[in-house]
Design an enzyme around this catalytic site. Sequence first.
Site, PDB file in Angstrom:
ATOM      1  N   HIS A 261      27.362 -32.405  29.746  1.00 25.38           N
ATOM      2  CA  HIS A 261      26.372 -33.443  29.432  1.00 25.38           C
ATOM      3  C   HIS A 261      26.744 -34.110  28.121  1.00 25.38           C
ATOM      4  CE1 HIS A 261      22.536 -35.453  28.730  1.00 25.38           C
ATOM      5  NE2 HIS A 261      22.321 -35.284  30.021  1.00 25.38           N
ATOM      6  N   ASP A 312      21.262 -31.945  37.203  1.00 24.11           N
ATOM      7  CA  ASP A 312      21.601 -32.177  38.611  1.00 24.11           C
ATOM      8  C   ASP A 312      22.005 -30.906  39.345  1.00 24.11           C
ATOM      9  OD1 ASP A 312      21.109 -34.823  39.048  1.00 24.11           O
ATOM     10  OD2 ASP A 312      23.052 -35.507  38.341  1.00 24.11           O
TER      11      ASP A 312
HETATM   12  N1  ACO Z   1      33.947 -30.330  34.781  1.00 21.91           N
HETATM   13  C1  ACO Z   1      35.070 -30.020  34.116  1.00 21.91           C
HETATM   14  N2  ACO Z   1      35.297 -30.404  32.860  1.00 21.91           N
HETATM   15  C2  ACO Z   1      34.356 -31.136  32.240  1.00 21.91           C
HETATM   16  C3  ACO Z   1      33.143 -31.472  32.877  1.00 21.91           C
HETATM   17  C4  ACO Z   1      32.960 -31.035  34.189  1.00 21.91           C
HETATM   18  N3  ACO Z   1      31.844 -31.324  34.840  1.00 21.91           N
HETATM   19  N4  ACO Z   1      32.397 -32.166  32.019  1.00 21.91           N
HETATM   20  C5  ACO Z   1      33.075 -32.273  30.888  1.00 21.91           C
HETATM   21  N5  ACO Z   1      34.259 -31.639  31.030  1.00 21.91           N
HETATM   22  C6  ACO Z   1      35.277 -31.494  30.013  1.00 21.91           C
HETATM   23  C7  ACO Z   1      36.162 -32.713  29.900  1.00 21.91           C
HETATM   24  O1  ACO Z   1      37.281 -32.644  30.742  1.00 21.91           O
HETATM   25  C8  ACO Z   1      36.524 -32.662  28.464  1.00 21.91           C
HETATM   26  O2  ACO Z   1      37.466 -31.624  28.299  1.00 21.91           O
HETATM   27  P1  ACO Z   1      38.720 -31.777  27.339  1.00 21.91           P
HETATM   28  O3  ACO Z   1      38.106 -31.960  25.978  1.00 21.91           O
HETATM   29  O4  ACO Z   1      39.449 -30.512  27.534  1.00 21.91           O
HETATM   30  O5  ACO Z   1      39.427 -33.003  27.825  1.00 21.91           O
HETATM   31  C9  ACO Z   1      35.266 -32.168  27.768  1.00 21.91           C
HETATM   32  O6  ACO Z   1      34.601 -31.387  28.765  1.00 21.91           O
HETATM   33  C10 ACO Z   1      34.350 -33.276  27.297  1.00 21.91           C
HETATM   34  O7  ACO Z   1      34.060 -34.127  28.396  1.00 21.91           O
HETATM   35  P2  ACO Z   1      33.768 -35.665  28.267  1.00 21.91           P
HETATM   36  O8  ACO Z   1      34.149 -36.358  29.536  1.00 21.91           O
HETATM   37  O9  ACO Z   1      34.350 -36.201  27.001  1.00 21.91           O
HETATM   38  O10 ACO Z   1      32.218 -35.674  28.097  1.00 21.91           O
HETATM   39  P3  ACO Z   1      31.305 -36.907  28.324  1.00 21.91           P
HETATM   40  O11 ACO Z   1      30.167 -36.763  27.401  1.00 21.91           O
HETATM   41  O12 ACO Z   1      32.058 -38.185  28.237  1.00 21.91           O
HETATM   42  O13 ACO Z   1      30.846 -36.773  29.848  1.00 21.91           O
HETATM   43  C11 ACO Z   1      29.658 -36.158  31.743  1.00 21.91           C
HETATM   44  C12 ACO Z   1      29.622 -36.247  30.231  1.00 21.91           C
HETATM   45  C13 ACO Z   1      30.052 -37.518  32.335  1.00 21.91           C
HETATM   46  C14 ACO Z   1      28.274 -35.807  32.238  1.00 21.91           C
HETATM   47  C15 ACO Z   1      30.668 -35.079  32.154  1.00 21.91           C
HETATM   48  O14 ACO Z   1      30.275 -33.831  31.652  1.00 21.91           O
HETATM   49  C16 ACO Z   1      30.879 -35.002  33.656  1.00 21.91           C
HETATM   50  O15 ACO Z   1      31.684 -35.749  34.202  1.00 21.91           O
HETATM   51  N6  ACO Z   1      30.108 -34.114  34.357  1.00 21.91           N
HETATM   52  C17 ACO Z   1      30.177 -34.035  35.797  1.00 21.91           C
HETATM   53  C18 ACO Z   1      29.272 -35.070  36.427  1.00 21.91           C
HETATM   54  C19 ACO Z   1      27.813 -34.738  36.258  1.00 21.91           C
HETATM   55  O16 ACO Z   1      27.387 -33.615  36.461  1.00 21.91           O
HETATM   56  N7  ACO Z   1      27.032 -35.758  35.916  1.00 21.91           N
HETATM   57  C20 ACO Z   1      25.583 -35.614  35.735  1.00 21.91           C
HETATM   58  C21 ACO Z   1      25.256 -35.691  34.284  1.00 21.91           C
HETATM   59  S1  ACO Z   1      23.545 -35.407  33.992  1.00 21.91           S
HETATM   60  C22 ACO Z   1      22.801 -36.818  34.476  1.00 21.91           C
HETATM   61  O17 ACO Z   1      23.297 -37.873  34.390  1.00 21.91           O
HETATM   62  C23 ACO Z   1      21.535 -36.697  35.061  1.00 21.91           C
END
Ligand code: ACO
Length: 375
Positions: A261, A312
């Site tokens: 998140h 979610d």
């Molecule tokens: N699975 C695997 N790795 C992840 C995930 C995930 N779900 N989420 C974050 N990471 C990792 C990234 O690869 C990154 O790792 P790194 O530093 O080794 O490259 C690190 O965690 C940070 O991730 P970011 O993408 O920079 O975080 P950001 O804040 O931009 O993204 C997001 C947040 C989009 C929610 C992300 O966690 C994600 O894609 N989650 C999966 C989709 C999801 O569940 N969305 C619902 C969110 S809640 C809502 O909207 C109601």
Amino acid sequence: MLQVHDGLQDVLACKSGICRIEMVDGRAILEYRGYDVHDLARNSSFEEVAYLLLFGELPSKSELEAFVEELKELRELPPQIIGLLTHLPPFSHPMVVLRTAISYLGTMDRYIHHKSHEKSLQKAKSLIAKFPTIVAHFHRIRTGQNLIHPSDELNHAANFLYMLHGAEPTKTEAKALDLDLILHADHELNASTFAARIAASTLADIYACVVAATGTLMGPLHGGAAQRVMEMLREIAVPWRAEEYIRMKLESGERIMGFGHRVYRGVMDPRTVELKALAEKLAKEKEEKWFEISKAVEEAVYKYKGLLPNVDFYAASVYANLEIPDDLFINIFALGRIAGWTAHIIEQYETNKLIRPRALYIGETGRKCVPVDRR
Ligand code: ACO
């Protein structure tokens, strides 16, 4: 010096009195209008929370009764909208249908451009009341079933399940959806609410703002995650396969839907705590499988990536146990979030400053345009 903040991470884009998210002593606080979300989850209903978001105060008993009655009166869809739902291809994603129906509702509002506080509240109530009917009606139309008209006897959540399934839900089922809607009702400047506020900042009509929000919610990085979580749970199929499945997905660089998140980093999302407890309660009364697989996935993702589930993740097994089809999961999110979207749109109208950030240009400069026959 202008500075780029990719994804507007950690940028404060406006002032708002609607939703507070703050980390205090390593714990996340989530409040709607000053009320802790756990407190609201235990002691209120979705209708009370929608009232709170729109009016700023929890309703008195008589105010709540009047609000509930008003929502009930606004539930039915105009025949033109039912006609639209009948004509849309049955394979359309229900979120695409929802945003199309919202836009069509706008064409029927003679006072679409009126933005006084009273008129905006009226439109907000109408949208909150009609969202469940649009979703349930389209689902029954696409599956060749007769339409179930809204019931005056049932509250917002129970009425939706009744219109969807054609049978009144049990008390546990109705309470489960009610709680889910409370937990999804608002979340500060998430992507869809920000989209709504950007549209509102241009003084676009409320339907345009809600269409922008609905389109934004649909993406898999936002509200679209729950549908993908369910697809993953179905693929895993049994709890003992979860660890290997997650390890392989992470090794191949894939994201695990329902985890991570932007705001809750290394901190549990307060809504997840409530949804996990709810998923467990429903699992005990209905099917245990989805909750058991979810728990195994949660453990594996934490073990291999240190990530926590977001709102979610456990929503998926809750919806599965409410027998809601996977492709309606995002719509269920929208049934709750419409309360927050409309509260934010009204706040934006009333404190407006056009939202228009800048971009740091990184392309080429000073190029000469040669006429096309000499290029
Ligand atoms: N699975 C695997 N790795 C992840 C995930 C995930 N779900 N989420 C974050 N990471 C990792 C990234 O690869 C990154 O790792 P790194 O530093 O080794 O490259 C690190 O965690 C940070 O991730 P970011 O993408 O920079 O975080 P950001 O804040 O931009 O993204 C997001 C947040 C989009 C929610 C992300 O966690 C994600 O894609 N989650 C999966 C989709 C999801 O569940 N969305 C619902 C969110 S809640 C809502 O909207 C109601």
